[in-house]
Design an enzyme around this catalytic site. Structure first.
Site, PDB file in Angstrom:
ATOM      1  N   SER A 101       0.837  -1.191  -0.076  1.00  0.00           N
ATOM      2  CA  SER A 101      -0.110  -0.029   0.170  1.00  0.00           C
ATOM      3  C   SER A 101       1.045   1.269  -0.028  1.00  0.00           C
ATOM      4  CB  SER A 101      -0.974   0.053   1.151  1.00  0.00           C
ATOM      5  OG  SER A 101      -1.723   1.033   1.198  1.00  0.00           O
ATOM      6  N   ASP A 250      -3.329   6.294  -3.235  1.00  0.00           N
ATOM      7  CA  ASP A 250      -2.240   5.610  -2.586  1.00  0.00           C
ATOM      8  C   ASP A 250      -1.501   4.553  -3.459  1.00  0.00           C
ATOM      9  OD1 ASP A 250      -4.083   3.869  -2.558  1.00  0.00           O
ATOM     10  OD2 ASP A 250      -3.810   3.458  -0.309  1.00  0.00           O
ATOM     11  N   ASP A 252      -1.339   1.296  -3.899  1.00  0.00           N
ATOM     12  CA  ASP A 252      -2.127   0.246  -4.342  1.00  0.00           C
ATOM     13  C   ASP A 252      -3.572   0.677  -5.114  1.00  0.00           C
ATOM     14  OD1 ASP A 252      -2.873   0.682  -1.671  1.00  0.00           O
ATOM     15  OD2 ASP A 252      -3.667  -1.418  -1.753  1.00  0.00           O
ATOM     16  N   ASP A 254      -6.244   1.843  -3.796  1.00  0.00           N
ATOM     17  CA  ASP A 254      -7.531   1.629  -3.189  1.00  0.00           C
ATOM     18  C   ASP A 254      -7.951   2.696  -2.215  1.00  0.00           C
ATOM     19  OD1 ASP A 254      -5.874   1.358  -1.017  1.00  0.00           O
ATOM     20  OD2 ASP A 254      -6.827  -0.644  -0.337  1.00  0.00           O
TER      21      ASP A 254
END
Length: 469
Positions: A101, A250, A252, A254
């Site tokens: 992340s 961010d 990743d 999500d």
């Protein structure tokens, strides 16, 4: 090399330092244990990863472990985390993605799902996977199933983009100029596919890209928009290009953070409120008279107020995606929002997707002629402190000092123990939450009040009590 997997297996996912607490060997053992614990022999597992340099090696290692124990693997390549949820939902298969992340470049990790994008957490087998993987790792031997699995490949990006566009139709939007800071993360791949014309026809959006090159070393800034310093480039670009809105994702992709046309950050609670209103209205047109919206206990009280005013029912829950997703399913909620900019949708398998939330905001902005700052005023009526961390060894004693203070000074303050301790003053309209970190010596404070002076007074009083020697 001896690795203790308990150092990288957290409550909701796996995160470790590459080459130290997470290696190809530990990942291979985890892939085997994942199949065994979840009973996936003979079933399909989707495996992908983000742009971190170690992700391709880890994808291969996990696939090897999973196939040794009898699972069929579909490699889905470079993906955002919400692409994994899409794959697990639309293909009805289990899956994992390799990502850390917003963590620094030295890290990587694993987010795991079951079929239907149901999360794998410490409550649903993650620690059992850890323990079995530790056995495989320590013994140096992963037993091979009688029928080993097969490997295929599939690109899900175009289908993911098409699915999101079916949920939010932006074709009739007025023209908008949108600056997007991908932070060298996976939004550099998903944004052109969903909002641009890389996979589908062009929308009335002019995308101004910042750091779209996939680079897991994060050469420009950390891919963590929660930190104000990481929004500076986006804010400057919005003002420079006279854009209508700015979006920051961010690593990743999500989570999505929003800045308005002035470059000012928009509260994630305000985003939750506007998306909730839109999802409630849509559900009502489909015959759901009182749609349910989930919010965690640190979101602004504007969220449940607006939900109720729109004819919905607000359900409050703890912080954390596994709690939110579980309540989303049990309550048949249409939407869920967290203060951390995670947004969950019934139509997205109860999973979180920053891109879909961004599309709702773009649609709301594009349906009218005003600015984003004008549009968001009604969704952000209160003043919040943001999360303030205090490094405290005896966190329980600090909370007790605050509890004793208000019991003596103002008995009208109510106290609730759910995910930390929440104090509310019904008369003055303020509340604050003190929540201890499970992994660090931090006590986290969030304050909200009707005005700045009240917020600052409450904030300073609580911090004085928490931080006293």
């Amino acid at each position: 090399m001896n690795i203790d997997l308990s150092s990288s297996f957290k409550a909701y996912d796996v995160r470790g330092i590459v080459g130290s607490t997470i290696t190809a060997d530990s990942v291979r053992a985890t892939g085997a244990a994942y199949v065994d614990v979840l009973g996936l022999a003979g079933s399909t597992v989707a495996v992908g990863g983000d742009m971190r340099p170690s992700s391709p090696e880890f994808i291969d290692a996990f696939a090897q472990g999973a196939m040794m124990r009898g699972a069929d693997v579909i490699k889905i390549g470079n993906i955002s985390t919400d692409e994994l949820y899409f794959a697990c939902g639309t293909l009805n298969c289990a899956g994992v993605t390799f990502t850390a992340s917003h963590n620094p470049a030295a890290y990587n990790g694993i987010k795991m799902s079951m079929a239907g994008a149901v999360p794998v957490s410490s409550d649903t087998g993650l620690f059992d996977i850890r323990d079995l993987a530790q056995q495989y790792l320590d013994s140096g031997d992963i037993p091979q199933a009688e029928q080993q699995g097969t490997e295929t490949s599939r690109d899900v990006l175009a289908d993911y983009a098409r699915y999101l566009r079916e949920l939010v139709d932006l074709r009739e939007s007025r023209p908008l100029k949108v600056v997007v800071d991908a932070g060298n993360g996976m939004a550099g791949l998903t944004t052109p596919a969903v909002l641009g014309d890389a996979e589908l026809e062009a929308l009335p959006l002019e995308i101004v890209p910042l750091y779209f090159e996939l680079d897991g070393t994060f050469p420009n800034h950390p891919a963590n928009p929660l930190e104000p310093a990481n929004l500076v480039d986006l804010q400057a670009a919005v003002r420079e290009h006279q854009a209508d809105i700015g979006l920051a994702f961010d690593g990743d992709a999500d989570r999505c953070f929003v800045v308005d046309e002035r470059g000012e950050p928009v509260s994630p609670s305000a985003i939750a409120a506007i998306v909730a209103e839109r999802e409630i209205a849509r559900a009502q047109t489909e015959g759901n008279e009182q749609p349910v919206v989930i919010h965690n206990l640190i979101t602004s009280k504007a969220v449940p107020e607006l939900v109720e005013a729109s004819g919905g029912r607000a359900v409050r829950t703890r912080v954390g995606h596994s709690f939110i997703k579980a309540v989303m399913a049990s309550e048949k909620a249409v939407f869920g929002g967290e203060h951390s900019a995670h947004y969950y949708f019934k139509d997205f398998y109860n999973a979180d997707t920053g891109m879909l939330a961004a599309m709702h905001v773009l649609a709301a902005l594009g349906e009218q002629q005003g600015t984003l700052s004008d549009l968001m005023e009604r969704y952000d009526p209160y003043v919040a402190s943001g999360e303030i961390n205090s490094e405290i060894e005896d966190k329980a004693a600090a909370v007790d000092r605050v509890r004793a203070h208000y019991a003596e000074q103002d008995p009208s303050v109510t106290v609730e123990d759910m995910d930390g301790t929440t104090f509310t003053h019904p008369g003055e309209g303020w509340w604050f939450n003190l929540r201890p970190s499970n992994t660090e010596p931090f006590l986290r404070l969030n304050v909200e009040a009707p005005d700045t002076a009240t917020m600052e007074r409450v904030r300073d009083t609580v911090l004085g009590l928490v931080r006293q020697d």
